[in-house]
Design an enzyme around this catalytic site. Structure first.
Site, PDB file in Angstrom:
ATOM      1  N   GLU A  46     -15.077  12.052  -7.515  1.00 53.53           N
ATOM      2  CA  GLU A  46     -14.430  12.547  -6.439  1.00 53.53           C
ATOM      3  C   GLU A  46     -15.543  12.578  -5.142  1.00 53.53           C
ATOM      4  O   GLU A  46     -14.999  12.067  -3.712  1.00 53.53           O
ATOM      5  CB  GLU A  46     -13.005  13.610  -6.420  1.00 53.53           C
ATOM      6  CG  GLU A  46     -11.966  13.213  -7.390  1.00 53.53           C
ATOM      7  CD  GLU A  46     -10.907  12.006  -7.107  1.00 53.53           C
ATOM      8  OE1 GLU A  46     -11.079  11.939  -4.769  1.00 53.53           O
ATOM      9  OE2 GLU A  46     -10.627  11.696  -7.804  1.00 53.53           O
ATOM     10  N   CYS A 209       1.042  -8.349   0.725  1.00 55.23           N
ATOM     11  CA  CYS A 209       2.336  -8.084   0.057  1.00 55.23           C
ATOM     12  C   CYS A 209       3.149  -8.699  -0.945  1.00 55.23           C
ATOM     13  O   CYS A 209       3.493  -8.173  -1.370  1.00 55.23           O
ATOM     14  CB  CYS A 209       3.107  -8.317   1.106  1.00 55.23           C
ATOM     15  SG  CYS A 209       2.551  -7.467   2.050  1.00 55.23           S
TER      16      CYS A 209
END
Length: 301
Positions: A46, A209
Site C-alpha cells: 500500500e 465500458c
C-alpha cells in the site's frame, strides 16, 4: 418499480454481485493478494502503490520483503537504508514513513501489524486510506477504501460524473460507506474489486465500458458520458522540475556506500539555484543528512 434515470444512484446491492463476480474472474495475481501474504506485506504494498503503477512496484516490493520480511527487520536498519532500497519508485518520503511505521509497530505492538483501524491510524505515516486498506485487505474488515481508482468508479457509476474532485470530500466518504456491503468479508472483497475495476477497466482515459460488469447501471454512461465540468485536472509533469533534480541527487547518494562530496552532487544539475533548493528540500524532509565536513549521506537516524 420505475426504471433508474441518469441522475439516480443505482441501488448498492445491484452493484455488489456483478463487480465482485467480475473480480473473481479477472483479478490480477499479485503477491500481496495471495493467501500467504501477511499484514506486513499488504502494508508495504500500500505504501509503494501510492501514485506508482504495479509494474514499477513489483520488483522493489519483492526485494523489500526478501530483505525485511517483518517490521522489526526494517526497524533495525537505518532509515537511509529504506531510502536506498526504495530505488526509483518516486516520492521517497514514503520510505521514511514506512520505516517509522515499522519502528512503531515493533515498539508498540510486538512486531505485529495491528488489526484495529484506530491502532493503524495512530502509526506514524499512516493516513485514513492506508489504515482502511490494511484493515480491509489484510484482516477482512468492513471499511470504505477510497483510492483514486475507487473514487473514479464511484464518481461515474453512482454520481454520474466523469471524474471525482481533486481531493476526497465528505460526500464521497458518505457515498462509499453507503455502497459498502454489510458483511465484513464481502465488504473487503468489494473494496478490492472496485479498486481493480478502476485500475483495469474504468480507467482515467479510454475507459472500456464494453468490459465493465456494471455498464448497464452506470449513471455516467446512462447520462451520455457528459464531459468533466469541474476544475481542470492537473497533469503530472516531471522534466525540469525540482522533483527531477531531487531524484538525481538521491540517485547519487543511493549508489554510494560512503558520504558524497558537494562537488559530486553539483555535477548532476547545471542550474545552481534549483539544485541548491532541491538539496535543501531533501535535507528538510529528512531524506539526506549533511555532515560537518560538507559531505552528504542518507540518514542514519
Amino acid at each position: 418499480m420505475t426504471a433508474m434515470t441518469s441522475t439516480q444512484t443505482p441501488p448498492a446491492a445491484s452493484l455488489h454481485a456483478p463487480v465482485i463476480g467480475w473480480f473473481e474472474q479477472h483479478a490480477r495475481d499479485l503477491p500481496w493478494r495471495r493467501p500467504e501474504a501477511g499484514a506486513w506485506s499488504v502494508m508495504v504494498s500500500e505504501f509503494m502503490l501510492q501514485q506508482t503503477p504495479v509494474s514499477r512496484v513489483l520488483p522493489v516490493y519483492e526485494q523489500w520483503l526478501a530483505r525485511w520480511p517483518r517490521p522489526a527487520d526494517l526497524a533495525a536498519e537505518a532509515p537511509g537504508e529504506a531510502v536506498r532500497a526504495w530505488g526509483r519508485l518516486g516520492y521517497p518520503r514514503r520510505a521514511l514513513r514506512l520505516h517509522g511505521a515499522a519502528q512503531a509497530i515493533t515498539e508498540r505492538h510486538g512486531g505485529d501489524v495491528p488489526s484495529e483501524h484506530a491502532q493503524l491510524l495512530a502509526l506514524p505515516g499512516i493516513g485514513e486510506y492506508t489504515a482502511a486498506a490494511v484493515a480491509s485487505f489484510a484482516y477482512g474488515q468492513r471499511h470504505a477504501v477510497l483510492d483514486t481508482n475507487v473514487r473514479r468508479v464511484f464518481a461515474r457509476a453512482a454520481s454520474g460524473v466523469q471524474y471525482p474532485p481533486n481531493a476526497t470530500t465528505a460526500a464521497e466518504r458518505k457515498l462509499a460507506r453507503a455502497l459498502l456491503p454489510e458483511e465484513d468479508e464481502r465488504a473487503a472483497r468489494w473494496a478490492a474489486a472496485t479498486m481493480e475495476l478502476g485500475a483495469l477497466v474504468c480507467t482515467a482515459r479510454n475507459e472500456d465500458c464494453d468490459r465493465c460488469p456494471i455498464a448497464s447501471r452506470c449513471a455516467w454512461r446512462l447520462a451520455g458520458k457528459p464531459a468533466h465540468q469541474g476544475p481542470p485536472r492537473k497533469g503530472q509533469t516531471y522534466a525540469g522540475t525540482d522533483r527531477q533534480v531531487r531524484g538525481r541527487l538521491l540517485a547519487v547518494l543511493r549508489d554510494s556506500v560512503s558520504p558524497v562530496a558537494q562537488a559530486t552532487l553539483d555535477a548532476v544539475w547545471e542550474e545552481p539555484v534549483q539544485r541548491a533548493r532541491a538539496l535543501d528540500g531533501l535535507v528538510a524532509d529528512g531524506l539526506v543528512e549533511p555532515l560537518a565536513d560538507g559531505r552528504y549521506r542518507l540518514p542514519l537516524t
